[in-house]
Motif scaffolding. Structure first.
Motif, short mmCIF file in Angstrom:
data_model
loop_
_atom_site.label_atom_id
_atom_site.label_comp_id
_atom_site.label_asym_id
_atom_site.label_seq_id
_atom_site.Cartn_x
_atom_site.Cartn_y
_atom_site.Cartn_z
N LEU A 48 19.22 -60.48 57.47
CA LEU A 48 19.45 -59.60 56.32
C LEU A 48 18.15 -59.40 55.54
O LEU A 48 17.81 -58.28 55.15
N PHE A 49 17.42 -60.50 55.30
CA PHE A 49 16.14 -60.40 54.59
C PHE A 49 15.15 -59.55 55.36
O PHE A 49 14.40 -58.76 54.78
N GLU A 50 15.12 -59.68 56.68
CA GLU A 50 14.21 -58.89 57.50
C GLU A 50 14.56 -57.40 57.43
O GLU A 50 13.68 -56.55 57.33
N ILE A 51 15.85 -57.09 57.44
CA ILE A 51 16.28 -55.70 57.33
C ILE A 51 15.86 -55.13 55.97
O ILE A 51 15.35 -54.01 55.89
N CYS A 52 16.02 -55.92 54.91
CA CYS A 52 15.62 -55.47 53.57
C CYS A 52 14.12 -55.25 53.49
O CYS A 52 13.66 -54.25 52.91
N ARG A 53 13.34 -56.16 54.09
CA ARG A 53 11.88 -56.00 54.10
C ARG A 53 11.47 -54.76 54.87
O ARG A 53 10.59 -54.01 54.43
N ARG A 54 12.12 -54.51 56.01
CA ARG A 54 11.78 -53.34 56.83
C ARG A 54 12.10 -52.05 56.08
O ARG A 54 11.30 -51.12 56.06
N ARG A 55 13.24 -52.00 55.42
CA ARG A 55 13.60 -50.80 54.64
C ARG A 55 12.63 -50.59 53.50
O ARG A 55 12.27 -49.44 53.19
N HIS A 56 12.20 -51.67 52.87
CA HIS A 56 11.24 -51.55 51.76
C HIS A 56 9.92 -50.97 52.27
O HIS A 56 9.34 -50.09 51.63
N ARG A 57 9.45 -51.46 53.43
CA ARG A 57 8.21 -50.92 54.01
C ARG A 57 8.36 -49.44 54.35
O ARG A 57 7.44 -48.65 54.09
N GLU A 58 9.50 -49.06 54.93
CA GLU A 58 9.73 -47.66 55.28
C GLU A 58 9.75 -46.78 54.03
O GLU A 58 9.16 -45.69 54.02
N ASN A 59 10.39 -47.25 52.98
CA ASN A 59 10.44 -46.48 51.74
C ASN A 59 9.06 -46.35 51.11
O ASN A 59 8.73 -45.30 50.56
N ARG A 60 8.26 -47.40 51.19
CA ARG A 60 6.88 -47.32 50.67
C ARG A 60 6.08 -46.31 51.45
O ARG A 60 5.29 -45.55 50.88
N HIS A 61 6.27 -46.26 52.77
CA HIS A 61 5.56 -45.32 53.62
C HIS A 61 5.94 -43.88 53.24
O HIS A 61 5.08 -43.00 53.12
N ILE A 62 7.23 -43.64 53.02
CA ILE A 62 7.69 -42.30 52.61
C ILE A 62 7.12 -41.94 51.24
O ILE A 62 6.67 -40.81 51.02
N ALA A 63 7.10 -42.89 50.32
CA ALA A 63 6.57 -42.63 48.98
C ALA A 63 5.09 -42.27 49.04
O ALA A 63 4.64 -41.36 48.32
N LYS A 64 4.32 -42.95 49.90
CA LYS A 64 2.90 -42.61 50.04
C LYS A 64 2.73 -41.19 50.56
O LYS A 64 1.85 -40.45 50.11
N GLY A 65 3.60 -40.79 51.49
CA GLY A 65 3.54 -39.42 52.02
C GLY A 65 3.82 -38.39 50.94
O GLY A 65 3.13 -37.37 50.86
N PHE A 66 4.83 -38.64 50.10
CA PHE A 66 5.12 -37.72 49.01
C PHE A 66 3.98 -37.67 48.01
O PHE A 66 3.66 -36.60 47.48
N PHE A 67 3.36 -38.81 47.74
CA PHE A 67 2.24 -38.84 46.80
C PHE A 67 1.08 -38.00 47.33
O PHE A 67 0.49 -37.21 46.59
N ILE A 68 0.77 -38.16 48.60
CA ILE A 68 -0.32 -37.38 49.21
C ILE A 68 0.00 -35.90 49.17
O ILE A 68 -0.85 -35.07 48.84
N ALA A 69 1.25 -35.54 49.49
CA ALA A 69 1.65 -34.13 49.46
C ALA A 69 1.53 -33.57 48.04
O ALA A 69 1.07 -32.44 47.85
N ALA A 70 1.91 -34.35 47.03
CA ALA A 70 1.80 -33.90 45.64
C ALA A 70 0.34 -33.69 45.26
O ALA A 70 0.00 -32.72 44.57
N MET A 71 -0.55 -34.59 45.71
CA MET A 71 -1.97 -34.43 45.39
C MET A 71 -2.55 -33.19 46.06
O MET A 71 -3.36 -32.48 45.47
N VAL A 72 -2.15 -32.93 47.29
CA VAL A 72 -2.62 -31.73 47.99
C VAL A 72 -2.15 -30.48 47.27
O VAL A 72 -2.93 -29.54 47.05
N LEU A 73 -0.87 -30.45 46.87
CA LEU A 73 -0.36 -29.30 46.13
C LEU A 73 -1.06 -29.13 44.79
O LEU A 73 -1.38 -28.01 44.38
#
Length: 82
Positions: A48-73
Motif C-alpha cells: 500500500l505504501f509503495e502504491i502511494c509513493r508511486r502515485r505521488h511520483r506520477e502526480n509530481r511528474h504531471i505537475a512538472k509538465g503543467f508548470f512547463i506548459a504554463a511557462m511556455v504559454l
C-alpha cells in the motif's frame, strides 16, 4: 459541487482523521477500522505504501509538465504583447 454540495463535502472532510497505522484519512465514526489498511498484514501494508509513493511520483511528474506548459504559454504571451 457548487453551493451546498461543496459545504457538505467540507463537513465530511472535517470528520475524517488519519489512521494511526497507514496515515490515510477516514471517518472513524462510520467505520470501526481503516478501510485502507484494516485487513492488511505487514506485507500488504508495505505494498500500500509503495502504491502511494508511486502515485505521488506520477502526480509530481504531471505537475512538472503543467508548470512547463504554463511557462511556455507565458513566454509566448509576453512575446506577442511586446
Amino acid at each position: 459541487m457548487l453551493g451546498g454540495g461543496l459545504l457538505e463535502h467540507f463537513k465530511a472532510y472535517l470528520k475524517k482523521r488519519p489512521c494511526e497505522r497507514c496515515g490515510l484519512m477516514y471517518n472513524h465514526q462510520l467505520k470501526p477500522r481503516c478501510p485502507h489498511c484494516g485487513g492488511l498484514d505487514e506485507e500488504g501494508l508495505a505494498r500500500l505504501f509503495e502504491i502511494c509513493r508511486r502515485r505521488h511520483r506520477e502526480n509530481r511528474h504531471i505537475a512538472k509538465g503543467f508548470f512547463i506548459a504554463a511557462m511556455v504559454l507565458l513566454a509566448l504571451m509576453v512575446l506577442v504583447v511586446v
